[in-house]
Motif scaffolding. Structure first.
Motif, PDB file in Angstrom:
ATOM      1  N   ALA A  96     -33.014   5.306  12.535  1.00 43.19           N
ATOM      2  CA  ALA A  96     -32.049   6.809  12.375  1.00 43.19           C
ATOM      3  C   ALA A  96     -31.053   7.374  13.673  1.00 43.19           C
ATOM      4  O   ALA A  96     -30.529   8.107  13.013  1.00 43.19           O
ATOM      5  CB  ALA A  96     -33.039   7.855  11.601  1.00 43.19           C
ATOM      6  N   ASP A  97     -31.948   6.745  14.644  1.00 44.88           N
ATOM      7  CA  ASP A  97     -31.017   7.266  15.510  1.00 44.88           C
ATOM      8  C   ASP A  97     -29.799   6.342  16.191  1.00 44.88           C
ATOM      9  O   ASP A  97     -28.456   6.651  17.124  1.00 44.88           O
ATOM     10  CB  ASP A  97     -32.212   7.342  17.134  1.00 44.88           C
ATOM     11  CG  ASP A  97     -33.164   8.591  17.013  1.00 44.88           C
ATOM     12  OD1 ASP A  97     -32.634   8.867  16.547  1.00 44.88           O
ATOM     13  OD2 ASP A  97     -33.551   8.519  17.846  1.00 44.88           O
ATOM     14  N   GLY A  98     -29.671   5.415  15.273  1.00 45.90           N
ATOM     15  CA  GLY A  98     -28.847   4.439  15.347  1.00 45.90           C
ATOM     16  C   GLY A  98     -28.729   3.620  16.855  1.00 45.90           C
ATOM     17  O   GLY A  98     -27.946   2.683  17.065  1.00 45.90           O
ATOM     18  N   SER A  99     -30.113   3.771  16.799  1.00 41.22           N
ATOM     19  CA  SER A  99     -30.500   2.392  18.015  1.00 41.22           C
ATOM     20  C   SER A  99     -29.855   1.173  16.969  1.00 41.22           C
ATOM     21  O   SER A  99     -30.527   0.991  15.895  1.00 41.22           O
ATOM     22  CB  SER A  99     -31.782   2.417  18.639  1.00 41.22           C
ATOM     23  OG  SER A  99     -31.674   3.922  19.368  1.00 41.22           O
ATOM     24  N   ASP A 100     -29.698  -0.054  18.647  1.00 46.30           N
ATOM     25  CA  ASP A 100     -29.713  -1.378  18.002  1.00 46.30           C
ATOM     26  C   ASP A 100     -30.926  -1.580  18.018  1.00 46.30           C
ATOM     27  O   ASP A 100     -31.494  -1.694  18.966  1.00 46.30           O
ATOM     28  CB  ASP A 100     -28.571  -1.614  18.635  1.00 46.30           C
ATOM     29  CG  ASP A 100     -28.394  -3.707  18.714  1.00 46.30           C
ATOM     30  OD1 ASP A 100     -29.256  -3.735  17.071  1.00 46.30           O
ATOM     31  OD2 ASP A 100     -27.896  -4.087  19.649  1.00 46.30           O
ATOM     32  N   PRO A 101     -31.636  -2.546  16.574  1.00 51.07           N
ATOM     33  CA  PRO A 101     -32.442  -3.197  16.594  1.00 51.07           C
ATOM     34  C   PRO A 101     -33.337  -3.684  17.695  1.00 51.07           C
ATOM     35  O   PRO A 101     -34.246  -4.203  17.694  1.00 51.07           O
ATOM     36  CB  PRO A 101     -32.869  -2.577  14.771  1.00 51.07           C
ATOM     37  CG  PRO A 101     -31.987  -2.546  14.318  1.00 51.07           C
ATOM     38  CD  PRO A 101     -30.719  -2.118  15.232  1.00 51.07           C
ATOM     39  N   ASN A 102     -31.866  -5.007  17.421  1.00 45.62           N
ATOM     40  CA  ASN A 102     -31.954  -6.103  17.970  1.00 45.62           C
ATOM     41  C   ASN A 102     -32.312  -5.542  19.583  1.00 45.62           C
ATOM     42  O   ASN A 102     -32.428  -6.393  20.407  1.00 45.62           O
ATOM     43  CB  ASN A 102     -31.513  -7.092  18.350  1.00 45.62           C
ATOM     44  CG  ASN A 102     -31.315  -7.047  16.861  1.00 45.62           C
ATOM     45  OD1 ASN A 102     -31.650  -7.640  16.285  1.00 45.62           O
ATOM     46  ND2 ASN A 102     -29.708  -7.457  16.241  1.00 45.62           N
ATOM     47  N   ASN A 103     -31.786  -4.903  20.482  1.00 44.04           N
ATOM     48  CA  ASN A 103     -32.341  -4.393  21.918  1.00 44.04           C
ATOM     49  C   ASN A 103     -32.972  -3.381  21.813  1.00 44.04           C
ATOM     50  O   ASN A 103     -33.272  -2.605  23.348  1.00 44.04           O
ATOM     51  CB  ASN A 103     -30.287  -4.335  22.092  1.00 44.04           C
ATOM     52  CG  ASN A 103     -29.748  -5.574  22.251  1.00 44.04           C
ATOM     53  OD1 ASN A 103     -29.926  -6.132  22.277  1.00 44.04           O
ATOM     54  ND2 ASN A 103     -28.677  -4.789  21.749  1.00 44.04           N
ATOM     55  N   THR A 104     -33.242  -2.564  21.139  1.00 42.88           N
ATOM     56  CA  THR A 104     -33.888  -1.190  21.075  1.00 42.88           C
ATOM     57  C   THR A 104     -35.621  -2.077  21.174  1.00 42.88           C
ATOM     58  O   THR A 104     -35.888  -3.135  20.530  1.00 42.88           O
ATOM     59  CB  THR A 104     -34.229  -0.212  20.067  1.00 42.88           C
ATOM     60  OG1 THR A 104     -33.053   0.391  20.344  1.00 42.88           O
ATOM     61  CG2 THR A 104     -35.247   0.688  20.351  1.00 42.88           C
ATOM     62  N   THR A 105     -36.055  -1.822  22.678  1.00 42.96           N
ATOM     63  CA  THR A 105     -37.784  -2.146  22.328  1.00 42.96           C
ATOM     64  C   THR A 105     -39.139  -1.465  21.328  1.00 42.96           C
ATOM     65  O   THR A 105     -38.613  -0.223  21.734  1.00 42.96           O
ATOM     66  CB  THR A 105     -38.110  -2.609  23.781  1.00 42.96           C
ATOM     67  OG1 THR A 105     -38.436  -1.087  24.242  1.00 42.96           O
ATOM     68  CG2 THR A 105     -37.554  -2.813  24.609  1.00 42.96           C
ATOM     69  N   VAL A 106     -39.878  -1.831  20.964  1.00 49.34           N
ATOM     70  CA  VAL A 106     -40.726  -1.278  20.084  1.00 49.34           C
ATOM     71  C   VAL A 106     -42.093  -0.441  21.362  1.00 49.34           C
ATOM     72  O   VAL A 106     -42.313   0.788  21.347  1.00 49.34           O
ATOM     73  CB  VAL A 106     -42.287  -2.469  19.546  1.00 49.34           C
ATOM     74  CG1 VAL A 106     -43.104  -3.192  20.945  1.00 49.34           C
ATOM     75  CG2 VAL A 106     -43.407  -2.076  18.468  1.00 49.34           C
ATOM     76  N   ALA A 107     -41.752  -0.190  22.276  1.00 50.33           N
ATOM     77  CA  ALA A 107     -41.812   0.626  23.896  1.00 50.33           C
ATOM     78  C   ALA A 107     -41.284   1.922  23.301  1.00 50.33           C
ATOM     79  O   ALA A 107     -42.157   2.966  23.298  1.00 50.33           O
ATOM     80  CB  ALA A 107     -42.061   0.481  24.900  1.00 50.33           C
ATOM     81  N   ASP A 108     -39.745   2.328  22.834  1.00 45.78           N
ATOM     82  CA  ASP A 108     -39.191   2.878  22.544  1.00 45.78           C
ATOM     83  C   ASP A 108     -39.585   3.259  21.107  1.00 45.78           C
ATOM     84  O   ASP A 108     -38.786   4.806  21.042  1.00 45.78           O
ATOM     85  CB  ASP A 108     -37.417   2.595  22.773  1.00 45.78           C
ATOM     86  CG  ASP A 108     -37.195   2.270  23.677  1.00 45.78           C
ATOM     87  OD1 ASP A 108     -37.577   2.689  25.395  1.00 45.78           O
ATOM     88  OD2 ASP A 108     -36.461   1.644  24.112  1.00 45.78           O
ATOM     89  N   ALA A 109     -40.196   3.270  20.121  1.00 43.67           N
ATOM     90  CA  ALA A 109     -40.605   3.322  19.132  1.00 43.67           C
ATOM     91  C   ALA A 109     -42.010   3.732  18.761  1.00 43.67           C
ATOM     92  O   ALA A 109     -41.834   4.148  18.272  1.00 43.67           O
ATOM     93  CB  ALA A 109     -40.017   2.735  18.361  1.00 43.67           C
ATOM     94  N   CYS A 110     -42.562   3.958  19.494  1.00 46.91           N
ATOM     95  CA  CYS A 110     -43.987   3.796  19.056  1.00 46.91           C
ATOM     96  C   CYS A 110     -44.916   5.095  19.493  1.00 46.91           C
ATOM     97  O   CYS A 110     -44.347   5.700  20.365  1.00 46.91           O
ATOM     98  CB  CYS A 110     -44.818   2.320  19.726  1.00 46.91           C
ATOM     99  SG  CYS A 110     -45.493   2.674  21.450  1.00 46.91           S
ATOM    100  N   SER A 111     -46.222   5.145  18.900  1.00 43.20           N
ATOM    101  CA  SER A 111     -46.739   6.456  19.327  1.00 43.20           C
ATOM    102  C   SER A 111     -47.824   6.314  20.360  1.00 43.20           C
ATOM    103  O   SER A 111     -48.801   5.354  20.272  1.00 43.20           O
ATOM    104  CB  SER A 111     -47.389   7.017  18.050  1.00 43.20           C
ATOM    105  OG  SER A 111     -46.809   6.911  17.094  1.00 43.20           O
ATOM    106  N   ASP A 112     -47.586   7.379  21.843  1.00 42.79           N
ATOM    107  CA  ASP A 112     -48.423   6.874  22.903  1.00 42.79           C
ATOM    108  C   ASP A 112     -49.584   7.481  23.078  1.00 42.79           C
ATOM    109  O   ASP A 112     -49.985   7.347  23.898  1.00 42.79           O
ATOM    110  CB  ASP A 112     -47.929   6.132  24.213  1.00 42.79           C
ATOM    111  CG  ASP A 112     -46.637   7.186  24.692  1.00 42.79           C
ATOM    112  OD1 ASP A 112     -46.852   8.541  23.616  1.00 42.79           O
ATOM    113  OD2 ASP A 112     -46.050   6.728  25.168  1.00 42.79           O
ATOM    114  N   ASP A 113     -49.057   8.989  22.148  1.00 42.22           N
ATOM    115  CA  ASP A 113     -50.175   9.842  22.495  1.00 42.22           C
ATOM    116  C   ASP A 113     -51.487   9.401  21.227  1.00 42.22           C
ATOM    117  O   ASP A 113     -51.671   9.916  20.603  1.00 42.22           O
ATOM    118  CB  ASP A 113     -50.499  11.085  22.301  1.00 42.22           C
ATOM    119  CG  ASP A 113     -51.054  11.846  22.407  1.00 42.22           C
ATOM    120  OD1 ASP A 113     -52.033  11.778  23.009  1.00 42.22           O
ATOM    121  OD2 ASP A 113     -50.804  13.420  21.910  1.00 42.22           O
TER     122      ASP A 113
END
Length: 140
Positions: free
Chosen positions: A60-77
């Protein structure tokens, strides 16, 4: 009879390293027919990423899913439970934190499973709409 988290959890959860691409994780979810993957850094649980997280935090943010890591999308709390915890504790934690899935960790904080709202519905109220839907074959 007291039930434990280990009685209903999904054992051996799918895990990925933080640098894994969102595209790779989405494919794993599709291929394994799962809605969440645990993010681990070596033996340490770092986060949980759901199919919704991938959509809301990456696509939804328009990030390239091939270059976006799961660290940027995961819940860490994270909220976690142990395999020997009473099942009622998992229910309480889900309610309190408004989550649908909770990682299950051993005493060393090593991920050993995941318990989901669907797991609880199938176990506690299989005749309910959620229990019935959760037990059905996937439509993919």
């Amino acid at each position: 009879m007291t039930q434990h988290v280990s009685d209903v959890m999904t054992s051996a959860p799918v895990t990925v390293e933080p640098q894994t691409s969102v595209t790779a994780v989405a494919r794993m979810m599709r291929d394994e027919n799962i809605g969440a993957v645990l993010v681990t850094d070596g033996e340490r649980l770092r986060g949980l990423v759901s199919d919704r997280d991938l959509v809301v935090r990456a696509v939804a943010d328009g990030s390239d899913p091939n270059n976006t890591t799961v660290a940027d999308a995961c819940s860490d709390d994270l909220v976690t439970v142990g395999p020997d915890d009473d099942l009622s504790r998992a229910v309480e934690m889900m309610r309190e934190h408004a989550v649908r899935r909770i990682p299950v960790v051993d005493q060393g904080q090593h991920a050993v499973g995941i318990v989901s709202l669907a797991d609880l519905a199938i176990e506690r109220d299989p005749e309910s709409a959620l229990g019935d839907i959760s037990a059905a074959r996937p439509n993919t």
